[in-house]
Design a protein around this motif. Structure first.
Motif, mmCIF file in Angstrom:
data_model
loop_
_atom_site.group_PDB
_atom_site.id
_atom_site.type_symbol
_atom_site.label_atom_id
_atom_site.label_comp_id
_atom_site.label_asym_id
_atom_site.label_seq_id
_atom_site.Cartn_x
_atom_site.Cartn_y
_atom_site.Cartn_z
ATOM 1 N N ILE A 126 47.758 43.558 35.230
ATOM 2 C CA ILE A 126 47.538 42.128 35.036
ATOM 3 C C ILE A 126 48.779 41.416 35.540
ATOM 4 N N TYR A 128 48.968 38.009 36.200
ATOM 5 C CA TYR A 128 49.103 36.607 35.830
ATOM 6 C C TYR A 128 48.045 36.256 34.807
ATOM 7 N N GLN A 129 48.383 35.342 33.907
ATOM 8 C CA GLN A 129 47.383 34.877 32.956
ATOM 9 C C GLN A 129 47.670 33.434 32.607
ATOM 10 N N GLU A 130 46.612 32.662 32.454
ATOM 11 C CA GLU A 130 46.815 31.235 32.205
ATOM 12 C C GLU A 130 45.670 30.686 31.365
ATOM 13 N N THR A 309 42.601 30.015 42.005
ATOM 14 C CA THR A 309 43.296 29.614 40.783
ATOM 15 C C THR A 309 43.032 28.144 40.470
ATOM 16 N N ARG A 320 42.761 35.307 34.118
ATOM 17 C CA ARG A 320 43.872 36.176 34.461
ATOM 18 C C ARG A 320 43.614 36.794 35.834
ATOM 19 N N TRP A 349 36.734 39.724 29.129
ATOM 20 C CA TRP A 349 37.134 39.152 30.416
ATOM 21 C C TRP A 349 36.038 39.477 31.420
#
Length: 423
Positions: A126, A128-130, A309, A320, A349
RNA sequence: GGAGAGGUGGCCGAGUGGUUUAAGGCGCACGCCUGGAAAGUGUGAGUUCCGUGUGGAGCGGGACCGAGGGUUCGAAUCCCUCUCUCUCCGCCA
């Protein structure tokens, strides 16, 4: 398909890099090098025979014009053995070439140097996560229940007229689909992509070009009568537009976008993964495709990731970015980012986009090249990504945005839906 | 679905068995000409494989006129199969 020259020049490196995928290439690479030798040897001798034949034919022609029939007849006798030799060598050559092709097609793409080994999706990274994971009320329900409650997606009706995995969208459900398609297309156009509406059926050569064939034969619906395949993604027709072409270097990058329905047999899928909108045989997707100079393809991959994104941010979905490990990356890809949104009622997810750089793996199959400054033909790099696949986006929107009043539509989408709540 | 015509280089278009090493034209690239341009004029230009050389500079050779087979010493040219396009008829959103 990997390039023969690359394999010949560094066989050990190929074997080592493919081991990251848990793919043992040693035997195949060895066979490739052997067969290539046979092939070149046959070709070389065949060329010599053909050259001699051409020479004799020319001489006979001149003799005939000068009326020297006896001399011509004498020359003719020599061609008999040459012909037999030519036939044998020709057969040997094409046999070797076929074998070589069959071997080459078995090798998956080389993973990018940054790809880590790994066995399954568990080993993905993983990166990136937002976004905030929504906290739902205790009476919150998964999207399939919401579909029924608000009467926007009818799975039973789809079962009746086609079969499972073919839902029917109704009322605001249908409009939400249409809104998402238009939203995604408008965004892509604004980002410089050229919109296409491709055919939904493709021929075998197209299936081979992007790498679905012969590998994933059983995953595509096939119309036997006409020998055509239903596309599993718009990537197939849109990338194959450029099959057997030499594009101008100045035209790179080519940026195309297409909305299409996608058809997947999903043979072997089972369990709760397939519940509701999670996995369908037919679904809608907007796909972005780029054709890029080999030296800039990884910048482009990041650009595409950034583009997706922004879409997810606009839809206010927590997401993510997952970088696939060697064991999970697809046969054709060198590097893939999966974009996953969080679907709060299922507490899972969901993959809504897969963004890949295929480097020259597809372009080598398709003979898609460009001319560089020295006038040399070189293979381009191809990339694509979902932007985005609809059903799981819908699933997450329904689940995450459910309230006691109804399902709240994100602001960015309201101009497209024409309503701000599903109730 | 029925009948007919046709697929030739980036494009148009000649070419029905042997210097076709694919005419000619347009467009293209680079020169000449011009103060600059146009016109005129000259030269050049495809893809791919094999050998040699070597990072593909060069040289020699093979293959490619929709695709695949066949006839022939020799095929763009003749024969067969497939495919696509166009025209007319039929059907039809």
């Amino acid at each position: 398909m990997l390039e023969l020259n690359v394999i010949k020049e560094n066989p050990e490196i190929i074997i080592e890099r493919l081991s990251v995928r848990n793919f043992d290439a040693a035997t195949i690479v060895d066979q490739i090098i052997q067969i290539d030798k046979t092939r070149r040897d046959a070709k070389s001798r065949l060329d010599q025979v053909n050259a001699e034949m051409n020479q004799i034919s020319k001489e006979i022609g001149i003799l005939f014009q000068n009326g020297k029939k006896e001399e011509a007849a004498a020359l003719k006798e020599r061609t008999g053995t040459l012909k037999t030799m030519g036939k044998e060598l020709g057969d040997k050559f094409s046999e070797a070439e076929n074998e070589l092709q069959q071997l080459l097609v078995q090798l998956p793409n080389l993973p990018h140097a940054s790809i880590k080994p790994g066995k399954t999706a568990e080993d993905n990274e993983i990166v990136y996560q937002e976004g905030e994971i929504p906290v739902l009320h205790s009476d919150a329900v998964p999207h399939w229940d919401l579909c029924k409650k608000y009467d926007i997606v009818d799975f039973e009706l789809g079962n009746k007229i086609t079969g499972s995995g073919f839902p029917v969208y109704r009322g605001k459900g249908a409009r939400l689909q249409r809104a998402l398609i238009n939203f995604f297309l408008d965004r892509a156009i604004a980002a410089g992509y050229l919109e296409y509406q491709p055919p939904l059926l493709v021929n075998e050569a197209s299936g081979f070009g992007t790498g679905q064939l012969p590998d994933k034969d059983g995953q595509m619906y096939f119309v036997n009568e006409d020998k055509l395949y239903l596309i599993p993604t718009a990537e197939v027709p849109v990338t194959n537009f450029y099959r057997d072409m030499i594009v101008k270097e100045g035209d790179l990058p080519v940026k195309n976008v297409a909305y299409s329905s996608c058809f997947r047999r999903e043979a072997g899928s089972y369990g709760k993964d397939v519940r509701g909108l999670n996995r369908l045989h037919q679904f809608d997707k907007v796909e972005i495709v780029q054709i890029q100079h080999p030296e800039r393809s990884y910048e482009t991959l990041e650009e595409m990731r950034n583009y997706v994104t922004i879409l997810l941010q606009a839809l206010e979905l927590p997401f993510r970015v997952v970088k696939l490990c060697g064991g999970d990356i697809s046969f054709t890809s060198a590097l893939t980012y999966d974009m996953e949104v969080y679907s709060a009622a299922q507490q899972r997810w969901l993959e809504v986009s897969s963004i890949s750089n295929f480097e020259s793996f597809q372009s080598n199959r398709m003979k898609l090249r460009f001319k560089d400054e020295q006038g040399r033909s070189r293979l381009v790099h191809t990339l694509n990504g979902s932007a985005l696949a609809l059903p799981r986006i819908v699933a997450a929107l329904l689940e995450n945005n459910q309230t006691s009043e109804g399902i709240v539509i994100p602001k960015a989408l309201r101009p497209y839906t024409g309503f701000d709540i599903i109730d």
